[in-house]
Design a protein around this motif. Structure first.
Motif, PDB file in Angstrom:
ATOM      1  N   LYS A   1      -2.900   0.029  -3.091  1.00  0.00           N
ATOM      2  CA  LYS A   1      -2.159  -0.922  -2.253  1.00  0.00           C
ATOM      3  C   LYS A   1      -2.262  -2.344  -2.802  1.00  0.00           C
ATOM      4  CE  LYS A   1      -1.158   2.402   0.554  1.00  0.00           C
ATOM      5  NZ  LYS A   1       0.161   3.046   0.403  1.00  0.00           N
TER       6      LYS A   1
ATOM      7  N   ALA B   1      -0.572   8.397   0.030  1.00  0.00           N
ATOM      8  CA  ALA B   1       0.115   7.107   0.096  1.00  0.00           C
ATOM      9  C   ALA B   1       0.562   6.805   1.519  1.00  0.00           C
ATOM     10  CB  ALA B   1       1.314   7.110  -0.853  1.00  0.00           C
ATOM     11  N   TYR B   2       1.065   7.827   2.211  1.00  0.00           N
ATOM     12  CA  TYR B   2       1.529   7.645   3.595  1.00  0.00           C
ATOM     13  C   TYR B   2       0.358   7.325   4.523  1.00  0.00           C
ATOM     14  CZ  TYR B   2       3.679   8.787   8.108  1.00  0.00           C
ATOM     15  OH  TYR B   2       4.126   8.746   9.411  1.00  0.00           O
TER      16      TYR B   2
ATOM     17  N   ALA C   1       9.193   6.899   1.791  1.00  0.00           N
ATOM     18  CA  ALA C   1       9.213   5.805   0.811  1.00  0.00           C
ATOM     19  C   ALA C   1       8.608   6.283  -0.505  1.00  0.00           C
ATOM     20  CB  ALA C   1       8.427   4.610   1.348  1.00  0.00           C
TER      21      ALA C   1
ATOM     22  N   ASN D   1      -0.521   3.789   3.994  1.00  0.00           N
ATOM     23  CA  ASN D   1       0.437   2.883   4.630  1.00  0.00           C
ATOM     24  C   ASN D   1       0.129   2.709   6.113  1.00  0.00           C
ATOM     25  OD1 ASN D   1       1.859   2.480   2.266  1.00  0.00           O
ATOM     26  ND2 ASN D   1       3.422   4.006   2.718  1.00  0.00           N
ATOM     27  N   LEU D   2      -0.178   3.821   6.797  1.00  0.00           N
ATOM     28  CA  LEU D   2      -0.497   3.752   8.223  1.00  0.00           C
ATOM     29  C   LEU D   2      -1.796   2.985   8.455  1.00  0.00           C
ATOM     30  CD1 LEU D   2       0.403   7.400   9.335  1.00  0.00           C
ATOM     31  CD2 LEU D   2       1.729   5.319   9.733  1.00  0.00           C
TER      32      LEU D   2
ATOM     33  N   ALA E   1       7.082   6.378  -4.234  1.00  0.00           N
ATOM     34  CA  ALA E   1       6.240   5.399  -4.926  1.00  0.00           C
ATOM     35  C   ALA E   1       6.215   5.590  -6.440  1.00  0.00           C
ATOM     36  CB  ALA E   1       4.814   5.470  -4.382  1.00  0.00           C
TER      37      ALA E   1
ATOM     38  N   LEU F   1      -3.031   0.655   6.582  1.00  0.00           N
ATOM     39  CA  LEU F   1      -2.761  -0.757   6.321  1.00  0.00           C
ATOM     40  C   LEU F   1      -1.964  -1.376   7.467  1.00  0.00           C
ATOM     41  CD1 LEU F   1      -3.216  -2.887   4.090  1.00  0.00           C
ATOM     42  CD2 LEU F   1      -1.013  -2.199   3.113  1.00  0.00           C
ATOM     43  N   LEU F   2      -1.001  -0.635   7.969  1.00  0.00           N
ATOM     44  CA  LEU F   2      -0.155  -1.126   9.059  1.00  0.00           C
ATOM     45  C   LEU F   2      -0.981  -1.439  10.304  1.00  0.00           C
ATOM     46  CD1 LEU F   2       2.777  -1.631  10.043  1.00  0.00           C
ATOM     47  CD2 LEU F   2       2.822   0.755  10.781  1.00  0.00           C
TER      48      LEU F   2
END
Length: 335
Positions: free
Chosen positions: A298, A257-258, A171, A261-262, A173, A264-265
């Protein structure tokens, strides 16, 4: 009678095996051996040699359990290694070598399990944060590919959950990352995170940056082979090559960033752990701040992201430690 357990880290290049004798809650490493994996036709031959050289049975010791971390998918305790023509079967190993309990685990699952064996000296902090007790954790690592595992608290310890998180879509950014995605879409049917965050991924980034001659005028372009990550880091750190330096910067931004994302997920307030072979080699670049800036970027959750601990695992044997911990647990459950 003294019992012992066996554990190992099994990969396409090397196999490292250890045996530890257990005396109550205390264990002592009694034998260790490294093997060139490609020099042997199968794992059984290596294990037979290991047991013969260790001579533990002659000393009155008996194997109770074994756990092996394997670079490859495991189905019903049977695995074909990714980079070797080996088939490993836990049941067959148990029968042939008279080991009551044998377990195969994915190498990244072993790595995640080994985190609880690490000390602060084994970690480099990118962000101290405030770890929440028993909260979710995530482990990710770029190497030959991208590995991801969750760690969730169950009972009295963390349990690893294997994933194929390296194969979700990349993804972008930023506008430059969007250009990178367009470049990769012309080469690959599916552009996964692993196409960017891995040794071959760093090579893809380098080749992308030099594909447009206007970016670095006057610098001769030379497309690198599929996995030239080590060459690129050498070009960046030793020769200050401008394309290699920007490739590392872009790699780190995407990596951060990745990881964010993890985190946050999974709401990983227990911590984020960066593993794999690449991170320790580029620790100076990771510490410059671009990784964490991308990690925290984020939107409305940026403040929360600044509270999550983020560490780089510097100990290269963490996977071996995890396999050992699982083998010890198997033994304790059987007595």
């Amino acid at each position: 009678m003294n019992n012992y357990f066996i554990y190992g880290d099994i990969g396409g290049t090397k196999t490292l095996l250890r045996a530890e004798v257990a005396d109550g809650n205390k264990t002592d490493l009694c034998y260790e051996r490294r093997y060139d994996s490609r020099a042997y036709p199968d794992f059984d031959t290596i294990l037979a040699d290991f047991l013969d050289k260790a001579e533990l049975n002659k000393a009155g010791h008996y194997p109770i359990s074994a756990c092996f971390g394997i670079a490859g998918p495991i189905v019903s305790q049977r695995a074909k290694l990714t980079n070797l023509p080996w088939i490993m079967d836990a049941s067959a190993l148990a029968t042939r070598f008279s080991i009551p309990k044998v377990k195969l685990i994915n190498d990244f699952e072993a790595l995640a399990t080994g985190i609880e064996k690490l000390s602060l000296n084994d970690l480099a902090a990118l962000q101290w944060g405030v770890a929440e007790r028993q909260a979710m954790r995530v482990v990710l690592g770029a190497g030959t590919g991208m590995g991801v595992a969750w760690l969730h608290w169950q009972g009295d310890r963390y349990i690893p959950l294997s994933t194929e998180g390296g194969h979700i879509e990349f993804a972008p950014a930023t506008s430059l990352q969007m250009e990178l995605l367009g470049y990769l879409m012309k080469k690959f049917e599916h552009v996964s995170v692993e196409r960017v965050l891995s040794g071959p991924g760093l090579t893809n980034i380098f080749n992308f940056l030099q594909s447009n001659p206007t970016r670095f005028p006057g610098i001769l372009a030379e497309e690198l082979k599929e996995d030239s990550g080590a060459i690129i880091t050498k070009l960046a750190y030793e020769l200050k090559h401008p394309i290699a330096l920007q490739a590392l910067e872009l790699f780190v931004e995407i990596y951060g960033a990745y990881a964010g994302n993890l985190a946050l997920l999974g709401l990983c307030r227990g911590g984020v752990y960066i593993a794999g072979g690449i991170a320790p080699k580029i620790i100076d670049t990771l510490l410059t701040g671009n990784f964490m800036q991308a990690f925290r970027h984020k939107g409305r959750y940026s403040e929360m992201m600044s509270e999550i601990p983020v560490h780089v695992i510097m100990n290269p044997q963490v996977g071996l430690l995890g396999a050992g911990l699982e083998a010890q647990r198997l033994m304790q459950a059987s007595v």
